[in-house]
Design a protein around this motif. Sequence first.
Motif, PDB file in Angstrom:
ATOM      1  N   GLY A  68       0.858  -1.238  -0.214  1.00  0.00           N
ATOM      2  CA  GLY A  68       0.029  -0.036  -0.105  1.00  0.00           C
ATOM      3  C   GLY A  68       0.902   1.306   0.127  1.00  0.00           C
ATOM      4  O   GLY A  68       0.306   2.290   0.175  1.00  0.00           O
ATOM      5  N   PHE A  69       2.121   1.151  -0.274  1.00  0.00           N
ATOM      6  CA  PHE A  69       2.865   2.442  -0.144  1.00  0.00           C
ATOM      7  C   PHE A  69       2.424   3.355  -1.249  1.00  0.00           C
ATOM      8  O   PHE A  69       2.403   4.522  -0.974  1.00  0.00           O
ATOM      9  CB  PHE A  69       4.553   1.931  -0.525  1.00  0.00           C
ATOM     10  CG  PHE A  69       5.262   3.344  -0.612  1.00  0.00           C
ATOM     11  CD1 PHE A  69       5.577   3.812   0.821  1.00  0.00           C
ATOM     12  CD2 PHE A  69       5.757   3.960  -1.689  1.00  0.00           C
ATOM     13  CE1 PHE A  69       6.320   5.205   0.890  1.00  0.00           C
ATOM     14  CE2 PHE A  69       6.338   5.153  -1.369  1.00  0.00           C
ATOM     15  CZ  PHE A  69       6.626   5.790  -0.319  1.00  0.00           C
ATOM     16  N   ARG A  70       2.149   2.818  -2.518  1.00  0.00           N
ATOM     17  CA  ARG A  70       1.814   3.811  -3.691  1.00  0.00           C
ATOM     18  C   ARG A  70       0.559   4.567  -3.227  1.00  0.00           C
ATOM     19  O   ARG A  70       0.482   5.738  -3.267  1.00  0.00           O
ATOM     20  CB  ARG A  70       1.482   3.016  -4.954  1.00  0.00           C
ATOM     21  CG  ARG A  70       1.173   3.843  -5.923  1.00  0.00           C
ATOM     22  CD  ARG A  70       0.910   2.903  -7.177  1.00  0.00           C
ATOM     23  NE  ARG A  70       0.497   1.766  -7.054  1.00  0.00           N
ATOM     24  CZ  ARG A  70      -0.855   1.380  -7.247  1.00  0.00           C
ATOM     25  NH1 ARG A  70      -1.728   2.290  -7.519  1.00  0.00           N
ATOM     26  NH2 ARG A  70      -1.473   0.376  -7.009  1.00  0.00           N
ATOM     27  N   GLN A  71      -0.387   3.705  -2.742  1.00  0.00           N
ATOM     28  CA  GLN A  71      -1.668   4.598  -2.402  1.00  0.00           C
ATOM     29  C   GLN A  71      -1.595   5.155  -0.905  1.00  0.00           C
ATOM     30  O   GLN A  71      -2.207   6.394  -1.001  1.00  0.00           O
ATOM     31  CB  GLN A  71      -2.798   3.320  -2.040  1.00  0.00           C
ATOM     32  CG  GLN A  71      -3.203   2.493  -3.061  1.00  0.00           C
ATOM     33  CD  GLN A  71      -2.355   1.294  -3.160  1.00  0.00           C
ATOM     34  OE1 GLN A  71      -1.160   1.205  -2.816  1.00  0.00           O
ATOM     35  NE2 GLN A  71      -2.684   0.498  -3.914  1.00  0.00           N
ATOM     36  N   PHE A  72      -0.702   5.138  -0.250  1.00  0.00           N
ATOM     37  CA  PHE A  72      -0.385   5.765   1.102  1.00  0.00           C
ATOM     38  C   PHE A  72       0.210   7.157   0.493  1.00  0.00           C
ATOM     39  O   PHE A  72      -0.363   8.206   1.081  1.00  0.00           O
ATOM     40  CB  PHE A  72       0.584   5.261   1.908  1.00  0.00           C
ATOM     41  CG  PHE A  72       0.994   6.126   3.012  1.00  0.00           C
ATOM     42  CD1 PHE A  72       0.358   5.978   4.383  1.00  0.00           C
ATOM     43  CD2 PHE A  72       2.041   6.637   2.982  1.00  0.00           C
ATOM     44  CE1 PHE A  72       0.802   6.959   5.421  1.00  0.00           C
ATOM     45  CE2 PHE A  72       2.657   7.427   3.974  1.00  0.00           C
ATOM     46  CZ  PHE A  72       1.834   7.724   5.301  1.00  0.00           C
TER      47      PHE A  72
ATOM     48  N   PHE B  51       0.625  13.412  -1.436  1.00  0.00           N
ATOM     49  CA  PHE B  51       0.117  14.372  -2.336  1.00  0.00           C
ATOM     50  C   PHE B  51      -1.443  14.777  -2.438  1.00  0.00           C
ATOM     51  O   PHE B  51      -1.773  15.878  -2.895  1.00  0.00           O
ATOM     52  CB  PHE B  51       0.456  13.564  -3.754  1.00  0.00           C
ATOM     53  CG  PHE B  51       1.992  13.334  -4.202  1.00  0.00           C
ATOM     54  CD1 PHE B  51       2.374  14.385  -4.581  1.00  0.00           C
ATOM     55  CD2 PHE B  51       2.378  12.378  -3.746  1.00  0.00           C
ATOM     56  CE1 PHE B  51       3.794  14.305  -4.895  1.00  0.00           C
ATOM     57  CE2 PHE B  51       3.924  11.959  -4.290  1.00  0.00           C
ATOM     58  CZ  PHE B  51       4.317  13.160  -4.710  1.00  0.00           C
ATOM     59  N   LYS B  52      -2.052  13.798  -1.439  1.00  0.00           N
ATOM     60  CA  LYS B  52      -3.450  14.136  -1.322  1.00  0.00           C
ATOM     61  C   LYS B  52      -4.131  14.446  -2.801  1.00  0.00           C
ATOM     62  O   LYS B  52      -5.169  15.259  -2.810  1.00  0.00           O
ATOM     63  CB  LYS B  52      -3.702  15.439  -0.516  1.00  0.00           C
ATOM     64  CG  LYS B  52      -3.222  15.388   1.092  1.00  0.00           C
ATOM     65  CD  LYS B  52      -3.381  16.659   1.862  1.00  0.00           C
ATOM     66  CE  LYS B  52      -2.659  16.510   3.163  1.00  0.00           C
ATOM     67  NZ  LYS B  52      -1.950  15.853   3.737  1.00  0.00           N
ATOM     68  N   SER B  53      -4.013  13.343  -3.522  1.00  0.00           N
ATOM     69  CA  SER B  53      -4.325  13.490  -5.044  1.00  0.00           C
ATOM     70  C   SER B  53      -5.913  12.961  -5.265  1.00  0.00           C
ATOM     71  O   SER B  53      -6.469  13.384  -6.231  1.00  0.00           O
ATOM     72  CB  SER B  53      -3.337  12.896  -5.928  1.00  0.00           C
ATOM     73  OG  SER B  53      -3.618  11.440  -5.725  1.00  0.00           O
ATOM     74  N   GLY B  54      -6.037  12.139  -4.448  1.00  0.00           N
ATOM     75  CA  GLY B  54      -7.709  11.601  -4.463  1.00  0.00           C
ATOM     76  C   GLY B  54      -7.610  10.452  -5.547  1.00  0.00           C
ATOM     77  O   GLY B  54      -8.398  10.161  -6.086  1.00  0.00           O
TER      78      GLY B  54
END
Length: 197
Positions: free
Chosen positions: A61-65, A71-74
Motif C-alpha cells: 500500500g505504499f503507492r496508495q499511502f 500528495f492528497k491527490s484523491g
Amino acid sequence: MHPLNLISADWQKALPVLIAIGIVVWLILFRNTPTTEQALFAAALIIYMIHQIEEHLWPGGFRQFANARLFKSGNDDWPVTEGGVALVNVGYVWLPILFAALFPGPLRWLGLAWIGGTLVNALTHIIGALRLRSYNPGLVTSIVLFLPFTIWALSREVSAGLLTGWQVVGLLIAGVLLHIPVAALFVLPYRRGEARA
C-alpha cells in the motif's frame, strides 16, 4: 497483457522467491567473507527487497499511502503510479545495487552511495511517520533492517580504514541526491497536473 504492464503490476510478487534465492547465493558465496564490500552490496540488495515486501506486497500500500497522505491527490494511481513504482524499485534500486555487487571494484562508490541512500530512505520513513503520526509502508523494515545494517556497514568500513568520516558524510549527501530523481519522477507530474487544474 503486454510484458511491461505485467512487470509493472506484478514485480513485487517475485520478491519472496528472489529473496530466498538471494539468501542462498549469499550464504554460498560469502559465508567465509561476510564483511567484504561485495558481500555488503549483495546483502544490501536482499535487505532492500525485504523492505520492498513491506512497502508493496505485505502489508503493501505504499503507492496508495503516498498518493493519499503525501500528495492528497484523491487518486490511488497518481502521481505515484504503478509503472513509476516498478521503474524505481526494479530499475533504480535493484540494478545499481546488483551491478555494484557483481563489479565491486569499479562500482565501489555506487554500492557505497546506495548504502548511504538506504540510510537516507530509512530516515525518510521514520521522519514521515513522526510528521504524519502514522505508520507508513516500509517503516518497520526501515527501523529493524535499514538502520542497523547501514550504520553497521558504514562504521565497519570506517573502522577497517576503508572510509573516512568525511567520506561517510559524502555518501549520506549522495544518498540524498539519489532520492532527487525518484522524487522528481512523481513531483513534477503532480505539479504540472496542479498547474492545469
